[in-house]
Design a protein around this motif. Sequence first.
Motif, PDB file in Angstrom:
ATOM      1  N   VAL A  22       0.832  -1.211   0.000  1.00  0.00           N
ATOM      2  CA  VAL A  22       0.000   0.000   0.000  1.00  0.00           C
ATOM      3  C   VAL A  22       0.864   1.257   0.000  1.00  0.00           C
ATOM      4  N   LEU A  23       1.897   1.268   0.851  1.00  0.00           N
ATOM      5  CA  LEU A  23       2.737   2.460   0.973  1.00  0.00           C
ATOM      6  C   LEU A  23       3.511   2.764  -0.299  1.00  0.00           C
ATOM      7  N   VAL A  24       3.898   1.727  -1.060  1.00  0.00           N
ATOM      8  CA  VAL A  24       4.586   1.950  -2.333  1.00  0.00           C
ATOM      9  C   VAL A  24       3.701   2.757  -3.265  1.00  0.00           C
ATOM     10  N   ASN A  25       2.418   2.367  -3.354  1.00  0.00           N
ATOM     11  CA  ASN A  25       1.496   3.095  -4.228  1.00  0.00           C
ATOM     12  C   ASN A  25       1.248   4.518  -3.735  1.00  0.00           C
ATOM     13  N   ILE A  26       1.102   4.668  -2.415  1.00  0.00           N
ATOM     14  CA  ILE A  26       0.900   6.011  -1.863  1.00  0.00           C
ATOM     15  C   ILE A  26       2.097   6.903  -2.168  1.00  0.00           C
ATOM     16  N   GLY A  27       3.316   6.365  -1.950  1.00  0.00           N
ATOM     17  CA  GLY A  27       4.529   7.140  -2.198  1.00  0.00           C
ATOM     18  C   GLY A  27       4.675   7.544  -3.649  1.00  0.00           C
ATOM     19  N   VAL A  28       4.450   6.598  -4.559  1.00  0.00           N
ATOM     20  CA  VAL A  28       4.562   6.892  -5.992  1.00  0.00           C
ATOM     21  C   VAL A  28       3.503   7.902  -6.416  1.00  0.00           C
ATOM     22  N   TRP A  29       2.278   7.719  -5.901  1.00  0.00           N
ATOM     23  CA  TRP A  29       1.195   8.634  -6.267  1.00  0.00           C
ATOM     24  C   TRP A  29       1.499  10.065  -5.812  1.00  0.00           C
ATOM     25  N   PHE A  30       1.983  10.223  -4.569  1.00  0.00           N
ATOM     26  CA  PHE A  30       2.320  11.554  -4.082  1.00  0.00           C
ATOM     27  C   PHE A  30       3.484  12.154  -4.867  1.00  0.00           C
ATOM     28  N   LEU A  60       3.721  15.756  -7.017  1.00  0.00           N
ATOM     29  CA  LEU A  60       4.672  16.821  -6.693  1.00  0.00           C
ATOM     30  C   LEU A  60       5.625  17.131  -7.839  1.00  0.00           C
ATOM     31  N   PHE A  61       5.984  16.089  -8.619  1.00  0.00           N
ATOM     32  CA  PHE A  61       6.985  16.276  -9.661  1.00  0.00           C
ATOM     33  C   PHE A  61       6.392  15.990 -11.032  1.00  0.00           C
ATOM     34  N   GLN A  62       6.758  16.807 -12.000  1.00  0.00           N
ATOM     35  CA  GLN A  62       6.285  16.640 -13.366  1.00  0.00           C
ATOM     36  C   GLN A  62       7.210  15.658 -14.079  1.00  0.00           C
ATOM     37  N   VAL A  63       6.701  14.471 -14.378  1.00  0.00           N
ATOM     38  CA  VAL A  63       7.495  13.457 -15.070  1.00  0.00           C
ATOM     39  C   VAL A  63       6.717  12.970 -16.287  1.00  0.00           C
ATOM     40  N   ASP A  64       7.479  12.483 -17.282  1.00  0.00           N
ATOM     41  CA  ASP A  64       6.846  12.015 -18.513  1.00  0.00           C
ATOM     42  C   ASP A  64       6.320  10.588 -18.392  1.00  0.00           C
ATOM     43  N   PHE A  65       6.821   9.862 -17.418  1.00  0.00           N
ATOM     44  CA  PHE A  65       6.453   8.447 -17.286  1.00  0.00           C
ATOM     45  C   PHE A  65       5.543   8.228 -16.087  1.00  0.00           C
ATOM     46  N   GLU A  66       4.512   7.382 -16.261  1.00  0.00           N
ATOM     47  CA  GLU A  66       3.586   7.048 -15.175  1.00  0.00           C
ATOM     48  C   GLU A  66       4.172   5.877 -14.373  1.00  0.00           C
ATOM     49  N   PHE A  67       4.886   6.207 -13.290  1.00  0.00           N
ATOM     50  CA  PHE A  67       5.514   5.160 -12.494  1.00  0.00           C
ATOM     51  C   PHE A  67       4.490   4.320 -11.722  1.00  0.00           C
ATOM     52  N   LEU A  68       3.254   4.806 -11.636  1.00  0.00           N
ATOM     53  CA  LEU A  68       2.210   3.992 -11.020  1.00  0.00           C
ATOM     54  C   LEU A  68       2.003   2.689 -11.781  1.00  0.00           C
ATOM     55  N   SER A  69       2.280   2.697 -13.084  1.00  0.00           N
ATOM     56  CA  SER A  69       2.131   1.476 -13.870  1.00  0.00           C
ATOM     57  C   SER A  69       3.034   0.376 -13.334  1.00  0.00           C
ATOM     58  N   MET A  70       4.219   0.769 -12.848  1.00  0.00           N
ATOM     59  CA  MET A  70       5.141  -0.207 -12.266  1.00  0.00           C
ATOM     60  C   MET A  70       4.771  -0.535 -10.832  1.00  0.00           C
ATOM     61  N   SER A  71       4.367   0.469 -10.050  1.00  0.00           N
ATOM     62  CA  SER A  71       4.043   0.206  -8.645  1.00  0.00           C
ATOM     63  C   SER A  71       2.823  -0.693  -8.524  1.00  0.00           C
ATOM     64  N   TYR A  72       1.895  -0.608  -9.488  1.00  0.00           N
ATOM     65  CA  TYR A  72       0.733  -1.484  -9.471  1.00  0.00           C
ATOM     66  C   TYR A  72       1.152  -2.941  -9.648  1.00  0.00           C
ATOM     67  N   ILE A  85       4.081  -4.225  -8.873  1.00  0.00           N
ATOM     68  CA  ILE A  85       4.761  -4.636  -7.639  1.00  0.00           C
ATOM     69  C   ILE A  85       3.727  -4.963  -6.565  1.00  0.00           C
ATOM     70  N   SER A  86       2.696  -4.136  -6.464  1.00  0.00           N
ATOM     71  CA  SER A  86       1.664  -4.348  -5.452  1.00  0.00           C
ATOM     72  C   SER A  86       0.921  -5.662  -5.667  1.00  0.00           C
ATOM     73  N   GLU A  87       0.564  -5.964  -6.925  1.00  0.00           N
ATOM     74  CA  GLU A  87      -0.178  -7.198  -7.165  1.00  0.00           C
ATOM     75  C   GLU A  87       0.692  -8.417  -6.870  1.00  0.00           C
ATOM     76  N   LEU A  88       1.995  -8.297  -7.098  1.00  0.00           N
ATOM     77  CA  LEU A  88       2.896  -9.403  -6.758  1.00  0.00           C
ATOM     78  C   LEU A  88       2.958  -9.590  -5.247  1.00  0.00           C
ATOM     79  N   PHE A  89       3.031  -8.476  -4.507  1.00  0.00           N
ATOM     80  CA  PHE A  89       3.030  -8.558  -3.044  1.00  0.00           C
ATOM     81  C   PHE A  89       1.742  -9.214  -2.542  1.00  0.00           C
ATOM     82  N   LEU A  90       0.604  -8.758  -3.067  1.00  0.00           N
ATOM     83  CA  LEU A  90      -0.690  -9.287  -2.617  1.00  0.00           C
ATOM     84  C   LEU A  90      -0.834 -10.769  -2.967  1.00  0.00           C
ATOM     85  N   LEU A  91      -0.390 -11.140  -4.155  1.00  0.00           N
ATOM     86  CA  LEU A  91      -0.449 -12.544  -4.550  1.00  0.00           C
ATOM     87  C   LEU A  91       0.439 -13.391  -3.649  1.00  0.00           C
ATOM     88  N   GLY A  92       1.617 -12.861  -3.319  1.00  0.00           N
ATOM     89  CA  GLY A  92       2.525 -13.593  -2.431  1.00  0.00           C
ATOM     90  C   GLY A  92       1.924 -13.820  -1.058  1.00  0.00           C
TER      91      GLY A  92
END
Length: 356
Positions: A208-216, A220-232, A234-241
């Motif tokens: 949960v905290l990974v997604n919160i951190g990436v979302w915040f 705050l920062f203007q980036v060209d890449f949606e890093f939430l795509s990667m954090s999602y 990671i999160s599903e792997l954690f939940l599956l585990g």
Amino acid sequence: MKKYLPESISLLFIIISLLTGCGDGAGKAENLFSVYGFIAVISLFLLIGCCCLVRRKRTWFIVLFSSVLVVNTGYALLAASSCLETALMANRVAYLGSVFLPLSMLMIILNVTNTRYPKILPVILFVLAAVMFCVAASPGISDIYYKEVSFLIKNGMATLVKVYGPLHPLYLFYLLGYFSAMVAVVIRSSLRKAMDSAAHALILAIAVLVNIGVWFAEQLFQVDFEFLSMSYIISELFLLGVHLMAAENERLKALVSEKEEYLHTTVHTPEVSKANAVSAEAMESFTGGLPTLTPTEHTIYEAYLQGKTTKEIMADLNIKENTLKFHNKNLYGKLGVSSRKQLLEVYKAVYADKEH
């Protein structure tokens, strides 16, 4: 797998940073589309793997993994867009996955932590997600979410230039509400020791905290890449585990419990003493109660006579442990026994008596 997961995630982030940060113009846009496409393919394989690994109670996992696939497909389509219409459609696809993703994460966490919730809760959350999607998908139709939106090719990359409308903050509150609920459930289950181990709670908290951190960070920062795509991912792997570890713990507990019960009923008490200990009144109550059993209760009764385990019975009937306990209570009451052990004892005494 656990040993190499952190290194693999770090390497993947480095590759993405290089691809999205190096080059300019069409080359950078092509790299960005390739990265999103690669992540979408990974999401597809993870969805297939989820269907193979999570045999039972997998509805919310399928929703989660499908949502991640839809989100990443939307990002890839947006990067490849050539006009405003296609960009808006890709944006809607990404939002379709985004609104149902936190819903499925919350439901999985509720189930993994053994947290009770009203049966109507998923229905309410589903309706709320549908409403949120309608609002987020309104650009191009209404100005409630984006007051203005235009299509721009900047450095060879497709971009939506947005002026936020009055209901845009609604999505931010939507995500914050889900993140807060997830954190609250994990903390509550840890304090109440509702989970099998502190490690499971820690893994859920990290997911949960990974997604919160990436979302915040993206706010705050203007980036060209949606890093939430990667954090999602990671999160599903954690939940599956966590789900697989919890399922394995339940299986081992059931095996230990069945073994102890078997030893207690077959070793500690000889058959002769069992039959002698059963009174005529108990046998009469037993035989008199058999015709009153419902079809489900009779199925459970037959399963006990066949020596099936609790896990096997739950799987055969597709019911949860609490439901089986409910049927057991009715079954035992009708037969005049208090446990499976006593049921088997009376059964053997009844049929031993009939044979004589």
